[in-house]
Design an enzyme around this catalytic site. Structure first.
Site, PDB file in Angstrom:
ATOM      1  N   HIS A 164     -86.705 -35.330 -36.793  1.00  9.77           N
ATOM      2  CA  HIS A 164     -86.538 -36.364 -37.735  1.00  9.77           C
ATOM      3  C   HIS A 164     -86.500 -37.823 -37.037  1.00  9.77           C
ATOM      4  O   HIS A 164     -85.484 -37.881 -36.234  1.00  9.77           O
ATOM      5  CB  HIS A 164     -85.595 -36.111 -38.728  1.00  9.77           C
ATOM      6  CG  HIS A 164     -85.582 -34.881 -39.607  1.00  9.77           C
ATOM      7  ND1 HIS A 164     -84.643 -33.885 -39.766  1.00  9.77           N
ATOM      8  CD2 HIS A 164     -86.579 -34.390 -40.276  1.00  9.77           C
ATOM      9  CE1 HIS A 164     -84.696 -33.128 -40.382  1.00  9.77           C
ATOM     10  NE2 HIS A 164     -86.089 -33.135 -40.576  1.00  9.77           N
ATOM     11  N   GLU A 215     -83.261 -39.935 -36.723  1.00  6.43           N
ATOM     12  CA  GLU A 215     -81.877 -39.555 -36.246  1.00  6.43           C
ATOM     13  C   GLU A 215     -81.978 -39.847 -34.595  1.00  6.43           C
ATOM     14  O   GLU A 215     -82.262 -38.940 -33.906  1.00  6.43           O
ATOM     15  CB  GLU A 215     -81.886 -38.032 -36.598  1.00  6.43           C
ATOM     16  CG  GLU A 215     -81.911 -37.836 -38.160  1.00  6.43           C
ATOM     17  CD  GLU A 215     -81.891 -36.424 -38.320  1.00  6.43           C
ATOM     18  OE1 GLU A 215     -81.766 -35.518 -37.578  1.00  6.43           O
ATOM     19  OE2 GLU A 215     -82.010 -35.892 -39.644  1.00  6.43           O
ATOM     20  N   HIS A 220     -79.431 -32.998 -34.183  1.00  2.00           N
ATOM     21  CA  HIS A 220     -79.750 -33.859 -35.600  1.00  2.00           C
ATOM     22  C   HIS A 220     -78.576 -34.811 -35.701  1.00  2.00           C
ATOM     23  O   HIS A 220     -77.359 -34.802 -35.282  1.00  2.00           O
ATOM     24  CB  HIS A 220     -80.219 -32.947 -36.699  1.00  2.00           C
ATOM     25  CG  HIS A 220     -81.222 -32.148 -36.435  1.00  2.00           C
ATOM     26  ND1 HIS A 220     -82.220 -32.561 -37.184  1.00  2.00           N
ATOM     27  CD2 HIS A 220     -81.693 -31.254 -35.731  1.00  2.00           C
ATOM     28  CE1 HIS A 220     -83.199 -31.720 -37.155  1.00  2.00           C
ATOM     29  NE2 HIS A 220     -82.952 -31.030 -36.144  1.00  2.00           N
ATOM     30  N   GLU A 242     -75.358 -31.049 -36.134  1.00  2.00           N
ATOM     31  CA  GLU A 242     -75.420 -32.095 -36.989  1.00  2.00           C
ATOM     32  C   GLU A 242     -74.240 -33.262 -36.405  1.00  2.00           C
ATOM     33  O   GLU A 242     -73.011 -32.698 -36.434  1.00  2.00           O
ATOM     34  CB  GLU A 242     -75.256 -31.829 -38.418  1.00  2.00           C
ATOM     35  CG  GLU A 242     -76.400 -31.089 -39.026  1.00  2.00           C
ATOM     36  CD  GLU A 242     -77.645 -31.791 -39.372  1.00  2.00           C
ATOM     37  OE1 GLU A 242     -77.797 -33.082 -39.151  1.00  2.00           O
ATOM     38  OE2 GLU A 242     -78.543 -31.054 -39.483  1.00  2.00           O
TER      39      GLU A 242
END
Length: 322
Positions: free
Chosen positions: A53, A56, A147, A210
């Site tokens: 993405h 990010e 991410h 994450e």
């Protein structure tokens, strides 16, 4: 190749596409694709990916610093590594994706999306992993996909692990804890993520890490991820990390909330954090005459997003494991 990130963001092809580093050889395989091979034989292969993405950016900056340490010789390389910056065009534009979410496309699912730069890139990345893993004799295969989350979280750093038929290896889970992950989420069904693809097709031990919240380049406070950076440095150099004194909490996915039409309503506002708890019977979403409620005593939400395209996931509901 100490300007890999700059070349990726500018879409520039380097004049020299292979060379020597400090104890390793490098090959530029294409935009956002860099292979590193130690001079000494190794039986471990690692995919380090970020930027699937484009908004990010913290993990991309972390990988850039790791590469600088490798090229300077301050960090020793003991794995074959494929570094992947997933979506160069979205990274350059500072947006999540240009057309469609690539992390729903892997495992051939890109064929069901309208053709775009993301579908072509997903196919390219699948082929890149196939080539990378088939060209070596790695006994150990890992994939760490870095991410950041769209919204805040009760757990600043957490990992999401794909559905896997075999038990997870304890040293892999221990490393995730040593990397500062406060929680681990275990999927129970296949999906279109990059990590599910590498796990299903190549038997890799894979995890989506994450790390905090999505911010533009230059606005990230990387000090809050220093424990993860240190763990990655130790991993690359073959140094064993001490295990976490408080192992990550464990959750498993019990249901998925999917948006099917414009009639969909998710009863969570923009301030709802990842891992917010909901009691049994709580109304989570409605779509026409369909109501989605909490069925366990307590469930925790992950990745709530009411504005996803129709047919895509608007949230996951979890339960805590003992």
């Amino acid at each position: 190749m100490d300007n890999f990130l700059a070349l990726t963001l500018s879409g520039t092809t380097p004049r020299v596409t292979q060379g020597k580093g400090a104890g390793f050889r490098w090959r530029w395989l294409g935009h956002g694709l860099l292979e590193l091979t130690p001079d000494a034989p190794v039986d471990r292969a690692l995919i380090l990916s970020a930027g699937i993405h484009g908004n990010e950016t913290a993990p991309v900056e972390m990988l850039d610093k790791l590469l600088s340490a490798l090229y300077s010789g301050s960090l020793t390389l003991t794995w074959r590594v494929l570094v992947v910056l997933g979506n160069p065009q979205a990274l350059a534009a500072g947006i999540r994706y240009c057309h469609s979410d690539m992390n729903r496309m892997f495992g051939g699912r890109w064929q069901s999306f309208a053709e775009s730069d993301e579908t072509r890139r997903a196919r390219e990345l699948e082929l890149s992993l196939e080539t990378f893993f088939s060209s070596g004799q790695a006994r150990v295969r890992w994939h760490l996909d870095l991410h950041t989350a769209i919204r805040g979280s009760h757990h600043l750093r957490f990992g999401v692990l794909p559905q896997r038929d075999r038990p997870w290896e304890t040293d892999f889970l221990a490393w995730l804890g040593a990397a500062g992950l406060e929680a681990l989420v275990f999927h129970q069904a296949p999906g279109g993520t990059f990590t599910h693809f590498s796990s299903e097709h190549f038997g890799a031990l894979s995890c989506t890490l994450e790390l905090g919240k999505a911010l533009p380049f230059g606005q990230n406070d990387l000090t809050q991820f220093s424990i993860t950076s240190q763990a990655l440095s130790a991993l690359l150099s073959g140094v064993e990390m001490s295990t976490s004194s408080s192992p990550p909490l464990r959750y498993r996915v019990v249901s998925q909330i999917t948006r099917h039409s414009d009639k969909f309503t998710l009863y969570m506002d923009a301030q709802t954090l990842n891992f917010t708890a909901f009691a049994k019977g709580t109304l989570l979403a409605e779509e026409g005459d369909k109501r989605v409620t909490v069925t366990h005593d307590v469930e925790y939400v992950l990745f709530p997003n009411p504005s996803v395209a129709c047919g895509l996931r608007a949230g996951l509901m979890l339960e805590r494991l003992p």
